[in-house]
Design an enzyme around this catalytic site. Structure first.
Site, PDB file in Angstrom:
ATOM      1  N   SER A 181       0.839  -1.206   0.000  1.00 29.24           N
ATOM      2  CA  SER A 181       0.000   0.000   0.000  1.00 29.24           C
ATOM      3  C   SER A 181       0.866   1.245   0.000  1.00 29.24           C
ATOM      4  O   SER A 181       0.590   2.224  -0.698  1.00 29.24           O
ATOM      5  CB  SER A 181      -0.940  -0.002   1.208  1.00 29.24           C
ATOM      6  OG  SER A 181      -1.865  -1.069   1.132  1.00 29.24           O
ATOM      7  N   ASP A 182       1.928   1.234   0.788  1.00 28.10           N
ATOM      8  CA  ASP A 182       2.885   2.337   0.782  1.00 28.10           C
ATOM      9  C   ASP A 182       3.514   2.507  -0.597  1.00 28.10           C
ATOM     10  O   ASP A 182       3.637   3.629  -1.117  1.00 28.10           O
ATOM     11  CB  ASP A 182       4.001   2.086   1.804  1.00 28.10           C
ATOM     12  CG  ASP A 182       3.686   2.618   3.180  1.00 28.10           C
ATOM     13  OD1 ASP A 182       3.103   3.712   3.280  1.00 28.10           O
ATOM     14  OD2 ASP A 182       4.021   1.949   4.168  1.00 28.10           O
ATOM     15  N   LEU A 183       3.954   1.398  -1.174  1.00 30.36           N
ATOM     16  CA  LEU A 183       4.640   1.465  -2.458  1.00 30.36           C
ATOM     17  C   LEU A 183       3.706   1.954  -3.555  1.00 30.36           C
ATOM     18  O   LEU A 183       4.107   2.756  -4.409  1.00 30.36           O
ATOM     19  CB  LEU A 183       5.213   0.100  -2.814  1.00 30.36           C
ATOM     20  CG  LEU A 183       6.281  -0.437  -1.855  1.00 30.36           C
ATOM     21  CD1 LEU A 183       6.668  -1.850  -2.224  1.00 30.36           C
ATOM     22  CD2 LEU A 183       7.503   0.480  -1.857  1.00 30.36           C
TER      23      LEU A 183
END
Length: 382
Positions: A181-183
């Site tokens: 999700s961060d990436l």
């Protein structure tokens, strides 16, 4: 792409010359992963990135073991090609230094909550007034409706439905093996920034951008979300099975496992021929993809009965020679040391890293600065 304002405070890295975003100045006020990953890719593309850290440093400097000297290896994954300036933003001196950087930045990236951004003077209203050309990017946890709610990758995967469809059919919800999700948020942010820079060339005006971890996670649901939205089909955890294709999974062999990724009827016919079961092409249970999905248990059993005659590596070679998409299941060390892993390189300080998968005119964007020590460039810009 940058204008003619005084850039003495900023500095420039000559080794980034001729990259697509050469000379664009990025002020990186973000921490952890989504924001730093975004600004690292921008740095790979040629931006001059100044990372402002508190005297304690980005939290990921302490996210270990393992450590490289006193810095967690995690930090190295998202901070190459940057300069680090350590500022106490609660002090008058730190605030003055930040204001100067904001005034001369092309792009400003932060992941502060709304209240903190306002307290530090990097809210959109103030920035746009003082630097109307700035591309202003906020990476938030949950978007403008909840500007003060803190977000982490794990909470985004949980609330965004991704964990619910990940894992074994009889197992619990499972997060993806990396902070996806961060990436995803970081990569969407790169696209947003580069698009806004292009638009600014036409209008001369900056932009207010926002990407949230939660909404990035929803975007990753792709066909699973569309299956539900279009037809009401509620997805369930299915391990390595594909909800819309068969055979498209991991299969046991005599030794090891092999992935078979059949996407067309023609590929299925090739697979059946190679496995010595050509009659399956004419079997009503398997003639179409929809039929194969309805009978995937019988199909798996038949395929694995044939695969038991040889190890995974042999099957992969045979399938590849016939144009059947397949792969052995590598370990992470095997993947990073494979002959085709050209993006695993060594930076100027001798640290091995994985590059962005971007080639420009056939060339990878090799690192030109090692991930910086905390405050390494404080007082040294220009």
């Amino acid at each position: 792409m940058s204008d003619e304002r005084d850039t003495a405070v900023w500095g420039h890295t000559p080794r980034a010359v001729a990259r697509p975003l050469d000379g664009v100045r990025v002020l990186d006020l973000s921490r952890i992963l989504a924001g730093p990953y975004c600004t690292m890719v921008l740095a790979d593309l040629g931006c001059d990135v100044v990372k402002v850290e508190s005297p304690a440093g980005d939290e990921t400097r302490r996210w270990g073991p393992p450590f490289v000297d006193d810095t967690a290896a995690y930090f190295f994954a998202a901070n190459r090609n940057k300069k680090s300036v350590a500022l106490d933003l609660k002090s008058p001196e730190g605030q003055a230094a930040l204001d100067e950087l904001v005034l001369t930045a092309d792009v400003i990236v932060h992941n502060f909550t709304g209240e903190v951004a306002a307290d530090l003077g990097v809210d959109w209203e103030r920035v746009s007034k003082n630097n109307p050309r700035a591309i202003y990017l906020v990476i938030s946890g949950f978007g403008p409706d909840e500007p003060d709610r803190r977000g982490y990758d794990l909470t985004a995967q949980a609330l965004g439905g991704l964990m619910d469809i990940t894992g074994a059919a009889d197992g619990p919800p499972t997060k993806v093996g990396v902070a996806v999700s961060d990436l995803a948020a970081g990569l969407f942010a790169v696209s947003a920034v580069t698009s806004a820079l292009y638009r600014r060339e036409q209008t001369g005006v900056g932009a207010h951008l926002e990407v949230s971890l939660y909404e990035a996670t929803l975007s990753l649901l792709i066909n699973q979300a569309q299956n539900y939205l279009a037809c009401g089909d509620v997805p369930h955890r299915a391990g390595n099975e594909h909800p819309n294709l068969a055979p498209y999974s991991v299969f046991a062999t005599r030794e090891g496992q092999v992935v078979i990724a059949v996407g067309t009827d023609a590929q299925f016919a090739l697979l059946c021929s190679e496995l010595g079961m050509p009659e399956f092409v004419r079997d009503e249970r398997f003639m179409t993809n929809a039929a194969r999905i309805s009978h995937r248990v019988e199909l798996r059993r038949a395929i694995e009965e044939q695969l038991v005659s040889a190890p995974a590596a042999v099957w992969e070679e045979r399938f590849q020679s016939k144009g059947i998409p397949s792969a052995v299941v590598r370990s992470l060390p095997e993947a990073l040391s494979a002959p085709e892993a050209h993006t695993v390189v060594t930076d100027p300080a001798g640290n091995r890293q994985v590059l962005s998968p971007i080639r420009v005119n056939g060339e990878l964007l090799l690192p030109y600065l090692a991930p910086p020590a905390l405050g390494e460039h404080t007082g040294k810009l220009g």
